[in-house]
Write a protein that holds these residues in place. Structure first.
Motif: not given
Length: 418
Positions: A342-358
């Motif tokens: 499901f996560i991979k089916a998104f066009d893109k996953v955008v992670i904010h720089p504050d979420c370093e561990q993610t």
């Protein structure tokens, strides 16, 4: 006074020569963090005895609270040497010399450096976990470290586990270092006190997770391969959610001794998944979970939180102690793979720089690789997945079993909104 301090020989050799910048890079178990925590206390002691006044900076790229700083490592290092312990005044939120000449400042280079610089003289810096520090932050810091005196200069110490040859840290300090920079590689085999328990974990990674072993334990760059689950599927960029976006969706994964308790808040918009906030810690007690997370993700208790259903007693406790809207995320055989799909089916996953561990987990999360043939196997390695699991739980109402006929998009808003 003469005193003997035991430390990792490679650290001793680095400090045997004068330098303005000292870099220590390598994998897990090297002891470089504890070694530099102790060295910082020795440096502060030496400068204070010379009459130098100011602050010694212990920094990271992002630092939202003292819990995320190097404070506890520094306190432990000082406490391990009786004569240093008697020289320092250590409180719950501060570390300073008893003569009040020098104190530690714990700060994020991105947001806190200017305020510290305006209040005190910075007489040295140690940046731990420095792989993700941006070039903008390095420029700001390096231009700040200009203090010097009779027989001393403000030194810049850097420790990190390398991930990419394109990181600002590698480019500035290793690929094109200044003349007064000494780079030392320190790994587990260089640590005379490498514990047997950690060695067991190393050998397990070597056997079961060869695709990330060299990076995690030997300090090699993280090689992007087809085995990495989210390779090419995510970016790390700054953004702020808008009111029109779907969400927030919140998830919580339980951990304790070795694995972190991890929480995330994410949104869906324009066929993209946006991960804006994270919170977590290793050895986080259950009664400290709600305060810890709420201090880092505002209004976390006001929205539905989905958590690991394998811990119903923990969910019940948190529902009564600070997180009233927490509930169990549905699981089924294959739910991990379905959630990842499901996560991979998104066009893109955008992670904010504050979420370093993610962001780190999205880099490391991998399929198993056959050690003889090199074939990529369909099974996913059960590692580097705590913030990813929290993300899966957050999105659980939208995830469908593989044999379900429902389309991926088009219905998630109604199912996922509170």
């Amino acid at each position: 006074m003469r005193a003997t301090i035991e430390e990792i020989p490679k650290i001793t050799r680095n400090f045997a020569r004068p330098a303005r910048t000292r870099v220590f890079k390598g994998g897990r178990g090297s002891g470089k963090t504890r070694g530099l925590a102790l060295r910082s206390a020795l440096r502060v002691y030496q400068l204070a005895e010379r009459g130098v006044e100011g602050v010694f900076l212990a920094s990271r790229e992002h630092l939202n609270s003292l819990d995320e700083s190097s404070m506890e490592e520094i306190k432990a290092a000082i406490g391990s040497v009786p004569w240093l312990a008697s020289y320092f005044d250590i409180g719950e939120k501060y570390v300073r010399t008893k003569n009040r000449r020098i104190s530690y400042a714990f700060a994020g280079l991105r947001h806190n450096l200017d305020s510290i610089k305006s209040k005190a003289r910075i007489i040295g810096n140690w940046t731990d976990e420095a792989e993700s520090v941006s070039e903008v932050a390095w420029r700001k810091l390096v231009n700040t470290l200009r203090e010097e005196g009779d027989g001393w200069i403000a030194e810049n110490w850097i420790s990190y586990n390398p991930e990419s040859p394109e990181s600002a840290t590698h480019k500035r300090f290793v690929k094109s270092p200044a003349e007064d920079c000494i780079v030392t590689t320190v790994n587990w085999q260089d640590n005379p006190w490498f514990p047997s328990l950690l060695n067991a974990a190393r050998l397990e990674d070597q056997r079961l997770r060869p695709e990330t072993y060299e990076h995690v334990w030997e300090g090699e760059f993280l090689t992007l391969t087809d085995a990495q689950v989210f390779s090419g599927r995510y970016v790390v960029e700054e953004f702020e959610p808008e009111a029109s976006w779907d969400g927030p969706y919140q998830g919580l994964d339980f951990g304790f001794a070795q694995d972190p308790t991890a929480a995330v808040r994410c949104y869906i918009h324009d066929r993209r998944l946006w991960i804006r906030h994270e919170a977590g810690s290793v050895r986080l007690e259950l009664d400290g979970t709600a305060p810890h997370v709420k201090a880092r993700i505002s209004d976390f208790d006001r929205y539905v939180i989905r958590a690991d259903s394998a811990r119903p007693e923990s969910i019940s406790y948190l529902k009564r102690h600070g997180l009233p809207l927490i509930q169990a995320a549905e699981k089924w055989p294959g739910s991990v793979e379905d959630g990842v799909a499901f996560i991979k089916a998104f066009d893109k996953v955008v992670i904010h720089p504050d979420c370093e561990q993610t962001a780190r987990e999205f880099r490391l999360y991998s399929h198993k690789v056959d050690k003889r043939s090199g074939d990529i196997l369909p099974e996913i390695v059960d590692a580097h997945n705590h913030y990813i699991d929290a993300t899966r739980y957050a999105l659980a109402p939208m995830v469908r079993r593989r044999d379900a006929p429902m389309a991926l998009f088009g219905t998630y808003a109604a199912q996922g909104r509170r």
